[in-house]
Structure formats: C-alpha cells, structure tokens
Design a protein around this motif. Structure first.
Motif, PDB file in Angstrom:
ATOM      1  N   PRO A 174     -17.209   7.340   8.406  1.00 20.25           N
ATOM      2  CA  PRO A 174     -16.704   5.985   8.692  1.00 20.25           C
ATOM      3  C   PRO A 174     -15.568   6.008   9.717  1.00 20.25           C
ATOM      4  O   PRO A 174     -14.786   6.955   9.784  1.00 20.25           O
ATOM      5  N   SER A 175     -15.503   4.958  10.510  1.00 25.37           N
ATOM      6  CA  SER A 175     -14.400   4.798  11.447  1.00 25.37           C
ATOM      7  C   SER A 175     -13.090   4.640  10.690  1.00 25.37           C
ATOM      8  O   SER A 175     -13.051   4.117   9.571  1.00 25.37           O
ATOM      9  N   VAL A 176     -12.013   5.076  11.314  1.00 25.81           N
ATOM     10  CA  VAL A 176     -10.697   4.901  10.698  1.00 25.81           C
ATOM     11  C   VAL A 176     -10.372   3.419  10.536  1.00 25.81           C
ATOM     12  O   VAL A 176      -9.506   3.033   9.740  1.00 25.81           O
ATOM     13  N   LYS A 177     -11.094   2.550  11.276  1.00 28.12           N
ATOM     14  CA  LYS A 177     -10.877   1.111  11.189  1.00 28.12           C
ATOM     15  C   LYS A 177     -11.783   0.438  10.161  1.00 28.12           C
ATOM     16  O   LYS A 177     -11.772  -0.783  10.029  1.00 28.12           O
ATOM     17  N   SER A 178     -12.563   1.225   9.434  1.00 23.87           N
ATOM     18  CA  SER A 178     -13.521   0.666   8.483  1.00 23.87           C
ATOM     19  C   SER A 178     -12.857   0.294   7.160  1.00 23.87           C
ATOM     20  O   SER A 178     -11.783   0.800   6.809  1.00 23.87           O
ATOM     21  N   GLU A 179     -13.527  -0.579   6.409  1.00 26.30           N
ATOM     22  CA  GLU A 179     -13.032  -0.958   5.084  1.00 26.30           C
ATOM     23  C   GLU A 179     -13.019   0.241   4.143  1.00 26.30           C
ATOM     24  O   GLU A 179     -12.135   0.366   3.285  1.00 26.30           O
ATOM     25  N   GLU A 180     -14.013   1.124   4.281  1.00 26.79           N
ATOM     26  CA  GLU A 180     -14.075   2.294   3.409  1.00 26.79           C
ATOM     27  C   GLU A 180     -12.803   3.132   3.518  1.00 26.79           C
ATOM     28  O   GLU A 180     -12.238   3.565   2.508  1.00 26.79           O
ATOM     29  N   ILE A 181     -12.369   3.361   4.738  1.00 25.06           N
ATOM     30  CA  ILE A 181     -11.170   4.179   4.945  1.00 25.06           C
ATOM     31  C   ILE A 181      -9.911   3.390   4.595  1.00 25.06           C
ATOM     32  O   ILE A 181      -8.977   3.926   3.974  1.00 25.06           O
ATOM     33  N   TYR A 182      -9.877   2.122   4.944  1.00 23.86           N
ATOM     34  CA  TYR A 182      -8.706   1.298   4.624  1.00 23.86           C
ATOM     35  C   TYR A 182      -8.443   1.272   3.126  1.00 23.86           C
ATOM     36  O   TYR A 182      -7.294   1.370   2.674  1.00 23.86           O
ATOM     37  N   ASP A 183      -9.511   1.138   2.346  1.00 25.27           N
ATOM     38  CA  ASP A 183      -9.361   1.029   0.893  1.00 25.27           C
ATOM     39  C   ASP A 183      -8.847   2.315   0.250  1.00 25.27           C
ATOM     40  O   ASP A 183      -8.376   2.293  -0.883  1.00 25.27           O
ATOM     41  N   LEU A 184      -8.936   3.438   0.962  1.00 29.23           N
ATOM     42  CA  LEU A 184      -8.451   4.704   0.410  1.00 29.23           C
ATOM     43  C   LEU A 184      -6.935   4.854   0.526  1.00 29.23           C
ATOM     44  O   LEU A 184      -6.354   5.745  -0.086  1.00 29.23           O
ATOM     45  N   GLY A 185      -6.299   3.992   1.306  1.00 28.69           N
ATOM     46  CA  GLY A 185      -4.848   4.034   1.421  1.00 28.69           C
ATOM     47  C   GLY A 185      -4.315   5.314   2.026  1.00 28.69           C
ATOM     48  O   GLY A 185      -3.387   5.933   1.484  1.00 28.69           O
ATOM     49  N   LEU A 186      -4.865   5.732   3.148  1.00 28.56           N
ATOM     50  CA  LEU A 186      -4.399   6.943   3.802  1.00 28.56           C
ATOM     51  C   LEU A 186      -2.938   6.812   4.221  1.00 28.56           C
ATOM     52  O   LEU A 186      -2.493   5.745   4.668  1.00 28.56           O
ATOM     53  N   THR A 187      -2.178   7.875   4.045  1.00 28.82           N
ATOM     54  CA  THR A 187      -0.826   7.918   4.594  1.00 28.82           C
ATOM     55  C   THR A 187      -0.918   8.053   6.114  1.00 28.82           C
ATOM     56  O   THR A 187      -1.999   8.343   6.663  1.00 28.82           O
ATOM     57  N   ASP A 188       0.200   7.849   6.804  1.00 27.53           N
ATOM     58  CA  ASP A 188       0.197   8.007   8.258  1.00 27.53           C
ATOM     59  C   ASP A 188      -0.238   9.417   8.649  1.00 27.53           C
ATOM     60  O   ASP A 188      -0.999   9.610   9.609  1.00 27.53           O
ATOM     61  N   GLU A 189       0.232  10.407   7.891  1.00 23.68           N
ATOM     62  CA  GLU A 189      -0.134  11.792   8.197  1.00 23.68           C
ATOM     63  C   GLU A 189      -1.624  12.031   7.966  1.00 23.68           C
ATOM     64  O   GLU A 189      -2.275  12.744   8.736  1.00 23.68           O
ATOM     65  N   GLU A 190      -2.164  11.437   6.890  1.00 25.12           N
ATOM     66  CA  GLU A 190      -3.587  11.603   6.614  1.00 25.12           C
ATOM     67  C   GLU A 190      -4.433  10.909   7.679  1.00 25.12           C
ATOM     68  O   GLU A 190      -5.484  11.436   8.086  1.00 25.12           O
ATOM     69  N   GLU A 191      -3.986   9.756   8.125  1.00 19.23           N
ATOM     70  CA  GLU A 191      -4.738   9.066   9.182  1.00 19.23           C
ATOM     71  C   GLU A 191      -4.772   9.890  10.451  1.00 19.23           C
ATOM     72  O   GLU A 191      -5.812  10.019  11.104  1.00 19.23           O
ATOM     73  N   GLU A 192      -3.641  10.479  10.796  1.00 18.07           N
ATOM     74  CA  GLU A 192      -3.606  11.360  11.967  1.00 18.07           C
ATOM     75  C   GLU A 192      -4.523  12.561  11.772  1.00 18.07           C
ATOM     76  O   GLU A 192      -5.232  12.981  12.691  1.00 18.07           O
ATOM     77  N   GLY A 193      -4.516  13.128  10.558  1.00 22.54           N
ATOM     78  CA  GLY A 193      -5.379  14.259  10.270  1.00 22.54           C
ATOM     79  C   GLY A 193      -6.848  13.888  10.332  1.00 22.54           C
ATOM     80  O   GLY A 193      -7.676  14.668  10.830  1.00 22.54           O
ATOM     81  N   TYR A 194      -7.176  12.698   9.840  1.00 23.83           N
ATOM     82  CA  TYR A 194      -8.574  12.243   9.868  1.00 23.83           C
ATOM     83  C   TYR A 194      -9.037  12.039  11.305  1.00 23.83           C
ATOM     84  O   TYR A 194     -10.138  12.455  11.686  1.00 23.83           O
ATOM     85  N   LEU A 195      -8.187  11.404  12.109  1.00 20.63           N
ATOM     86  CA  LEU A 195      -8.534  11.208  13.512  1.00 20.63           C
ATOM     87  C   LEU A 195      -8.718  12.549  14.224  1.00 20.63           C
ATOM     88  O   LEU A 195      -9.655  12.726  15.009  1.00 20.63           O
ATOM     89  N   ALA A 196      -7.832  13.496  13.925  1.00 21.17           N
ATOM     90  CA  ALA A 196      -7.940  14.818  14.547  1.00 21.17           C
ATOM     91  C   ALA A 196      -9.217  15.527  14.105  1.00 21.17           C
ATOM     92  O   ALA A 196      -9.885  16.193  14.908  1.00 21.17           O
ATOM     93  N   PHE A 197      -9.580  15.377  12.825  1.00 13.51           N
ATOM     94  CA  PHE A 197     -10.793  16.006  12.319  1.00 13.51           C
ATOM     95  C   PHE A 197     -12.022  15.431  13.012  1.00 13.51           C
ATOM     96  O   PHE A 197     -12.920  16.185  13.427  1.00 13.51           O
TER      97      PHE A 197
END
Length: 314
Positions: A174-197
C-alpha cells in the motif's frame, strides 16, 4: 495470494527498516501480487507483444480512438478539437497469465489490452466529461492483429517512441498515503523507514520507473482513495458532492455516501503509468502518474469500456 515465505521476507525487511513488529506484520499481510514492467533497450517489438509507445497492434477495421470536441477548461495552445488519443501501452494478456497464476490473475487469459489517453491536454479525470479522453481496447485472442496506421492529425507531443517491455510478478504494498497505512499510526521514523523500504525495492536500473505496472496498489502521488472519484465521476457526479460536505463538517447525502462506501470494492487498479523519458512520456512535466481503474464487474465481463483514468502530480 502471496506465499508465507514472501510475507515473511516482507515482514523481516520492514522490521529491519525500523517498523514495529505488529506494524510490519500488518503491512506484509496487506501485500498483494502485481505485475511490474521491465523495459528493454530494443525498439523492435513483435506484433501483439507487450510494449510502451510506438504503434498499437489492433484488429483490422478497428478505428483509432479520438477524444470528443468539447470545450476544455484548461486547454493547451493551440486549442485542438477531436484529435486522436495518444497510444500509451499494450499488454500481452498471455504473458500476464504466464507471470501470474490463475488464482492471482483477474485479467483475461489471452488477447491484448491497448491503452489510450489524451496526452495533449492531459485531463485529471476529475470532470465527468473526461470520460471521452481515455480508452482501453480489448482484442480477443482469435482476432488478427496488425500495426495501426498513425493518424496524421495526432500531435507530435502525443507520439511516443516504442520500447519493448516484459512483465514480472512482484508483491505490491500500500502507498504511504493509503487508508491501510494511515490506520496503523506509523511514527515519523516508521514512515521514513517505510518510504525507504519501498524506494529500495524500486531502484533497479534494468527496470522502468517503479510506478509502471498492472494490478496491485496504486503508488499514489497524492490521495490513494481514487476509487471514490472513479465511482462518482463515472456516474456523472462531481466528487465535491461527497468531499465538500465532509470538509464542511457535515455528511453527504445518503445516496452519495452509499456510492462512496461501495467504491472500495467496486474498482480495481488496472494500470499505473509513470513518466518515461526514453519514450517521451511526461505527465505534467515529468512529475505525474496516470492511473487506469476498471470496475470489478467490467473486469469479470471483459468489458474494458468500464474504466476511469486519474492523473496525479506533485
């Protein structure tokens, strides 16, 4: 569906990127199969093969599609009328069937899909009248194909160079902008890590831009919830009938709300097409992405008139 080994590899990779264990497991659980395009350096493509740009291979007597002669709010100069649509991509469905097993592949098992779009004015797909500015042609396996004749009035900027391409199965996240990812409540660091992955999985110099592929999740440039726009616009309804009341702190009408609620399961991403400098495709100065969506009903009936296109850009 993905194998347990594939999901385990995704989960371990996400955890190594800094995501908490339950978050990594949830995202790996969301992953679905998709088809990624690999581009070749060759410009010689057999008739009926998967390719980007060039001339479409179409059945005899198939008319090259054109857009309507309507007045456009944001028209390029010079203002042109019912010009031909630009040919973008064709997909050998037999190749797609070889790359995806039947339980993962909702596409017809054979034939050809040919994608066209108004690459001159590049409509966003946010106006019900944009329905005339794109087309997907399904050619059945029994039809004889031949390279179409290039229309003389097709603007030069809509003539894209041919590139041979092939299809490869790849898990889609899923895109980082998707509802699936939003609902998981990623921290700023996790969002950066997900984008990097996700970025690390894109950077393969032998491949086209990561955003070019079939099925799976949209790699959203803006909002990932495009199904709502597709559902409403395809019915001739301005999406503001849904989003406007929500922004104002109220509720849309019951009918509009019901259509929006049902859109998630009614539409599926068919093709997303990134800008590609090699073939000359640029969507709003090389910062955009085209998304072709198809209804689940149309997909099941092999009816590719049941499509909608959205253009997003930064």
């Amino acid at each position: 569906m993905l194998t347990e080994e594939e999901r385990l590899a995704l989960r371990e990779g996400l955890q190594a990127a800094g995501l908490r264990g339950h978050v990594a497991q949830a995202i790996a659980g969301y992953a679905v199969p998709s088809l990624e395009f690999s581009a070749a350096t060759s410009t010689t493509v057999p008739v009926g093969a998967t390719k980007i740009g060039g001339l479409p291979d179409l059945p005899e007597k198939t008319v090259w599609p054109r857009r309507s002669d309507r007045i456009r709010e944001r028209a390029m100069e010079p203002v042109l009328g019912a010009i031909p649509l630009a040919f973008l991509v064709q997909v050998d469905l037999g190749e797609a069937a070889r790359a995806l097993p039947p339980d993962e592949n909702p596409l017809p098992a054979a034939g050809l899909l040919s994608f066209f779009y108004d690459a001159y004015d590049q409509p966003w797909g946010y106006d019900p009248e944009d329905r005339h500015d794109f087309r997907v042609i399904y050619s059945g396996p029994a039809e004889d194909l031949a390279p179409a004749t290039l229309p003389e009035d097709l603007p030069e900027v809509c003539r894209f160079g041919p590139r041979a391409a092939s299809l490869h199965r790849k898990p889609s996240l899923p895109s980082v902008k998707s509802e699936e990812i939003y609902d998981l409540g990623l921290t700023d660091e996790e969002e950066e890590g997900y984008l990097a992955f996700r970025d690390a999985r894109r950077n393969n110099p032998s491949r086209m831009h990561f955003g070019t592929g079939l099925l799976g999740y949209p790699d959203a440039v803006q909002d990932a919830r495009m199904e709502v726009e597709c559902e409403l616009l395809s019915r001739g309804i301005d999406p503001e009938a849904y989003w406007g009341p929500i922004r104002a702190g109220s509720d849309p009408s019951r009918r509009i709300a019901a259509l929006a609620e049902g859109a998630k399961g009614a539409w599926r991403l068919l093709l997303q097409l990134d800008a590609d400098s090699e073939s000359g495709m640029e969507w709003w100065y090389d910062t955009g992405m085209l998304y072709f969506w198809v209804t689940e009903r149309g997909l099941g009936e092999k009816n590719f008139d049941d499509v909608w296109v959205v253009l997003q850009t930064t």
